[in-house]
Motif scaffolding. Structure first.
Motif: not given
Length: 111
Positions: A9-24
């Motif tokens: 939904l965001s205009r630009h990447s909220i990760t800044g291009g970094a490889k992110i993983a998340a759980t929970g």
């Protein structure tokens, strides 16, 4: 999944291009809860090349105990904290949470 929706939904990447993983888990109020299996997930996200692993605060010790150098474990209690963490590593400002709330409130809505 919540972070993926916000990213889309965001205009630009909220990760800044970094490889992110998340759980929970996440509830309607944005509170993050544990799901278990973090030791195994930590190994899997490293093998997948993730540089950051966002986990519920209560599972940080387990994730760090299983993390190899190069993986940064970030503990959070809320969605807002996760979004701030992403900003701190170079992610773009996300779409306002108010724009995502209809998706969080109406779980039957088809994406």
């Amino acid at each position: 999944m919540t972070l993926c929706i916000i990213d889309q939904l965001s205009r630009h990447s909220i990760t800044g291009g970094a490889k992110i993983a998340a759980t929970g888990t996440i509830d309607q109020l944005g509170n993050v809860g544990d799901v278990g299996g973090v030791a195994e997930k930590t190994v899997a996200v490293q093998r997948a090349g993730a540089k950051y692993f966002i986990v519920p605060e209560v599972e940080v010790a387990t994730a760090k105990a299983n993390a190899a150098p190069g993986l940064t474990v970030i503990g959070v209690n809320t969605l807002s904290q996760a979004l701030r963490a992403l900003r701190s590593i170079g992610g773009a400002k996300p779409v306002p949470l108010s724009a995502a709330k209809p998706f969080l409130k109406d779980r039957s809505r088809s994406l």
